[in-house]
Design a protein around this motif. Structure first.
Motif, mmCIF file in Angstrom:
data_model
loop_
_atom_site.group_PDB
_atom_site.id
_atom_site.type_symbol
_atom_site.label_atom_id
_atom_site.label_comp_id
_atom_site.label_asym_id
_atom_site.label_seq_id
_atom_site.Cartn_x
_atom_site.Cartn_y
_atom_site.Cartn_z
ATOM 1 N N UNK A 20 0.815 -1.215 0.000
ATOM 2 C CA UNK A 20 0.000 0.000 0.000
ATOM 3 C C UNK A 20 0.842 1.255 0.000
ATOM 4 N N UNK A 21 1.860 1.273 0.849
ATOM 5 C CA UNK A 21 2.740 2.435 0.891
ATOM 6 C C UNK A 21 3.477 2.605 -0.443
ATOM 7 N N UNK A 22 3.894 1.492 -1.046
ATOM 8 C CA UNK A 22 4.583 1.543 -2.335
ATOM 9 C C UNK A 22 3.661 2.078 -3.431
ATOM 10 N N UNK A 23 2.394 1.649 -3.409
ATOM 11 C CA UNK A 23 1.436 2.154 -4.398
ATOM 12 C C UNK A 23 1.229 3.660 -4.253
ATOM 13 N N UNK A 24 1.099 4.130 -3.014
ATOM 14 C CA UNK A 24 0.968 5.574 -2.795
ATOM 15 C C UNK A 24 2.235 6.277 -3.284
ATOM 16 N N UNK A 25 3.382 5.743 -2.954
ATOM 17 C CA UNK A 25 4.656 6.311 -3.403
ATOM 18 C C UNK A 25 4.684 6.404 -4.931
ATOM 19 N N UNK A 30 6.131 8.969 -8.427
ATOM 20 C CA UNK A 30 6.399 8.566 -9.812
ATOM 21 C C UNK A 30 5.298 9.048 -10.766
ATOM 22 N N UNK A 31 4.380 9.858 -10.239
ATOM 23 C CA UNK A 31 3.323 10.501 -11.024
ATOM 24 C C UNK A 31 2.452 9.500 -11.789
ATOM 25 N N UNK A 32 2.092 8.409 -11.100
ATOM 26 C CA UNK A 32 1.251 7.399 -11.748
ATOM 27 C C UNK A 32 -0.237 7.673 -11.549
ATOM 28 N N UNK A 33 -0.577 8.575 -10.658
ATOM 29 C CA UNK A 33 -1.949 9.032 -10.577
ATOM 30 C C UNK A 33 -2.761 8.538 -9.408
ATOM 31 N N UNK A 34 -4.020 9.013 -9.422
ATOM 32 C CA UNK A 34 -4.937 8.757 -8.309
ATOM 33 C C UNK A 34 -5.357 7.300 -8.179
ATOM 34 N N UNK A 41 -4.257 3.248 -0.640
ATOM 35 C CA UNK A 41 -5.069 3.543 0.545
ATOM 36 C C UNK A 41 -5.916 2.326 0.929
ATOM 37 N N UNK A 42 -6.482 1.653 -0.054
ATOM 38 C CA UNK A 42 -7.269 0.442 0.213
ATOM 39 C C UNK A 42 -6.379 -0.633 0.840
ATOM 40 N N UNK A 43 -5.191 -0.828 0.274
ATOM 41 C CA UNK A 43 -4.269 -1.834 0.809
ATOM 42 C C UNK A 43 -3.860 -1.498 2.238
ATOM 43 N N UNK A 44 -3.623 -0.230 2.516
ATOM 44 C CA UNK A 44 -3.266 0.173 3.875
ATOM 45 C C UNK A 44 -4.413 -0.099 4.848
ATOM 46 N N UNK A 45 -5.635 0.116 4.404
ATOM 47 C CA UNK A 45 -6.788 -0.220 5.236
ATOM 48 C C UNK A 45 -6.884 -1.720 5.483
ATOM 49 N N UNK A 46 -6.584 -2.504 4.469
ATOM 50 C CA UNK A 46 -6.587 -3.961 4.617
ATOM 51 C C UNK A 46 -5.548 -4.392 5.644
ATOM 52 N N UNK A 47 -4.394 -3.751 5.617
ATOM 53 C CA UNK A 47 -3.364 -4.053 6.624
ATOM 54 C C UNK A 47 -3.936 -3.882 8.035
ATOM 55 N N UNK A 48 -4.615 -2.774 8.265
ATOM 56 C CA UNK A 48 -5.178 -2.528 9.590
ATOM 57 C C UNK A 48 -6.146 -3.609 10.017
ATOM 58 N N UNK A 49 -6.906 -4.126 9.065
ATOM 59 C CA UNK A 49 -7.841 -5.206 9.373
ATOM 60 C C UNK A 49 -7.107 -6.515 9.644
#
Length: 111
Positions: A20-25, A30-34, A41-49
């Motif tokens: 998740x952090x890598x995707x946000x990065x 790297x300007x890959x977009x929203x 953000x979804x992956x980071x939420x999954x981590x919390x779960x």
């Protein structure tokens, strides 16, 4: 046995958080977009779960131990996805962290 349940959960949590952090990065740096940022953000939420599924009831213990998994997992992620080559000190530090995980999570305790 709790070890057989908790180790795969630590691995899944590491993939979710580090990924998740890598995707946000990638989305921001790297300007890959929203879409990349949103997936992160979804992956980071999954981590919390996933962390809540650990058999140990102590939030502090689980998250402290996960810190060691995160260190080792981050080095591995960088090596696989970014061409980072950890040196012997990186690997030594990661090994020490994983020993800490084992002590924190799996040391025999009085009930």
């Amino acid at each position: 046995m709790d070890v057989l349940r908790s180790v795969p959960l630590f691995v899944l949590a590491a993939v979710a958080e580090i990924g998740g952090a890598w995707l946000v990065w990638q989305g921001v740096r790297e300007h890959r977009g929203l879409v990349w940022i949103g997936a992160g953000v979804v992956a980071l939420g999954l981590y919390g779960f996933v962390a809540t599924l650990q058999p140990d009831p102590s939030f502090g213990r689980v998250l402290a131990a996960y810190g060691g998994v995160f260190v080792a997992g981050s080095l591995a992620w960088g090596a696989v996805f970014d061409g980072f080559r950890p040196d012997r000190w990186d690997l030594t530090g990661a090994a020490l962290c994983l020993v800490g995980v084992a002590v924190i999570m799996y040391a025999p305790r009085d009930a």
